[in-house]
Design an enzyme around this catalytic site. Sequence first.
Site, PDB file in Angstrom:
ATOM      1  N   THR A   8      -5.183 -86.596  40.417  1.00 23.42           N
ATOM      2  CA  THR A   8      -4.300 -85.522  39.968  1.00 23.42           C
ATOM      3  C   THR A   8      -3.947 -84.586  41.118  1.00 23.42           C
ATOM      4  OG1 THR A   8      -5.318 -85.571  37.776  1.00 23.42           O
ATOM      5  CG2 THR A   8      -4.056 -83.616  38.344  1.00 23.42           C
ATOM      6  N   THR A   9      -4.953 -84.191  41.897  1.00 22.49           N
ATOM      7  CA  THR A   9      -4.735 -83.264  43.006  1.00 22.49           C
ATOM      8  C   THR A   9      -3.861 -83.886  44.079  1.00 22.49           C
ATOM      9  OG1 THR A   9      -6.932 -82.372  42.532  1.00 22.49           O
ATOM     10  CG2 THR A   9      -5.918 -81.679  44.587  1.00 22.49           C
ATOM     11  N   TYR A  19       0.435 -89.492  27.549  1.00 15.59           N
ATOM     12  CA  TYR A  19       1.649 -89.534  26.734  1.00 15.59           C
ATOM     13  C   TYR A  19       1.527 -90.452  25.521  1.00 15.59           C
ATOM     14  CZ  TYR A  19       6.487 -89.513  25.237  1.00 15.59           C
ATOM     15  OH  TYR A  19       7.621 -89.376  24.485  1.00 15.59           O
ATOM     16  N   TYR A  27     -12.130 -91.108  33.407  1.00 13.37           N
ATOM     17  CA  TYR A  27     -11.698 -89.746  33.725  1.00 13.37           C
ATOM     18  C   TYR A  27     -11.159 -89.095  32.461  1.00 13.37           C
ATOM     19  CZ  TYR A  27      -9.027 -86.051  36.195  1.00 13.37           C
ATOM     20  OH  TYR A  27      -8.494 -84.865  36.630  1.00 13.37           O
ATOM     21  N   ARG A  40      -4.664 -82.349  30.366  1.00  8.32           N
ATOM     22  CA  ARG A  40      -3.509 -82.877  31.085  1.00  8.32           C
ATOM     23  C   ARG A  40      -2.920 -84.108  30.418  1.00  8.32           C
ATOM     24  NH1 ARG A  40      -3.441 -80.506  36.741  1.00  8.32           N
ATOM     25  NH2 ARG A  40      -1.425 -81.552  36.800  1.00  8.32           N
ATOM     26  N   LYS A  89     -15.965 -88.978  34.964  1.00 10.74           N
ATOM     27  CA  LYS A  89     -15.596 -87.659  35.471  1.00 10.74           C
ATOM     28  C   LYS A  89     -15.225 -86.839  34.260  1.00 10.74           C
ATOM     29  CE  LYS A  89     -12.144 -85.129  38.166  1.00 10.74           C
ATOM     30  NZ  LYS A  89     -10.847 -85.200  38.911  1.00 10.74           N
ATOM     31  N   ILE A 113     -16.283 -84.252  41.476  1.00  8.34           N
ATOM     32  CA  ILE A 113     -15.016 -84.643  42.090  1.00  8.34           C
ATOM     33  C   ILE A 113     -14.201 -83.372  42.154  1.00  8.34           C
ATOM     34  CG2 ILE A 113     -12.935 -86.053  41.847  1.00  8.34           C
ATOM     35  CD1 ILE A 113     -14.688 -88.215  40.592  1.00  8.34           C
TER      36      ILE A 113
END
Length: 296
Positions: free
Chosen positions: A46-47, A109, A135, A140, A164, A206
């Site tokens: 994501t980052t 989504y 994850y 998000r 995570k 993380i």
Amino acid sequence: MAIFTGAGVALVTPFREDGSVNYDKLDELIDYHCENGTDSIIICGTTGESSTLSEEEHMECIKFAIERTKKRIPVIAGTGSNATYTTIDMSKEAVEYGADGLLLVTPYYNKATQEGLALHYKAVAKEAKAPIILYSVASRTGLNIAPETAASLVKEVDNIVAIKEASGNIGQVARIMNLTDGKVDLYSGNDDQIVPLLSLGGVGVISVLSNVAPQYTHDICAKYFEGDVAGACEMQLKAIPLIDQLFCEVNPIPVKKAVNLMGMECGGLRMPLTELTPEHEKSLAQAMREFGIQLA
């Protein structure tokens, strides 16, 4: 054995002025983290603005990171997507390049059922023969990995070995560890909850914070593992004001600005992400200075 213990950096992706990936700068960032205490590089998460990279760019960044890290520390490839077959293809390719592990976000989504989510992860794990980190970040993706789903996957699929956890729900994390008998490698996905998750049996974090304070974030974990829980807790609490500023707008907007304030020159963000507002930039810079980070 865990893919890594300690602090893995959720690495930003540097861009040039024209918006293309800056591989020269990515090379510098990889060296910086290998030399400054980071325990693992997580590329294209994501980052790293993975959702705005083309599939070709995505895979090239993964390949580049693996080649340039040269086994100094593990490289974990973010290869999750909202489509199972795309996830399979990217994951298999990352394994061929030599990724030490895969980070698979829940398929966003689509809002799959828990059954669909389990089938998604099983399908990827069957094809991509590498250690897999689930994850969970429903804020998000709109899709939470239920503790029961996580536990069944860990118990039934040999190469699903870690999670995570970025739900922010400590009760959920505790239930995951209970249902797995602690036999899952737990990574905090939130920098403000490193020590709490280590106390539940976690093996590391993380981290977004690691982009600007790699040695410090490593040391939080190291102190805890050495038995200095009070010292780790003190470091965790000291970092809270900076962590708050690193999330004053949606990640990775603030952290991209932070690395640039340090003189790393990683460029801007890809739309629809926007630059940090001047007000937030001022408060971020202040928090960084107060934490002891030297600005350019």
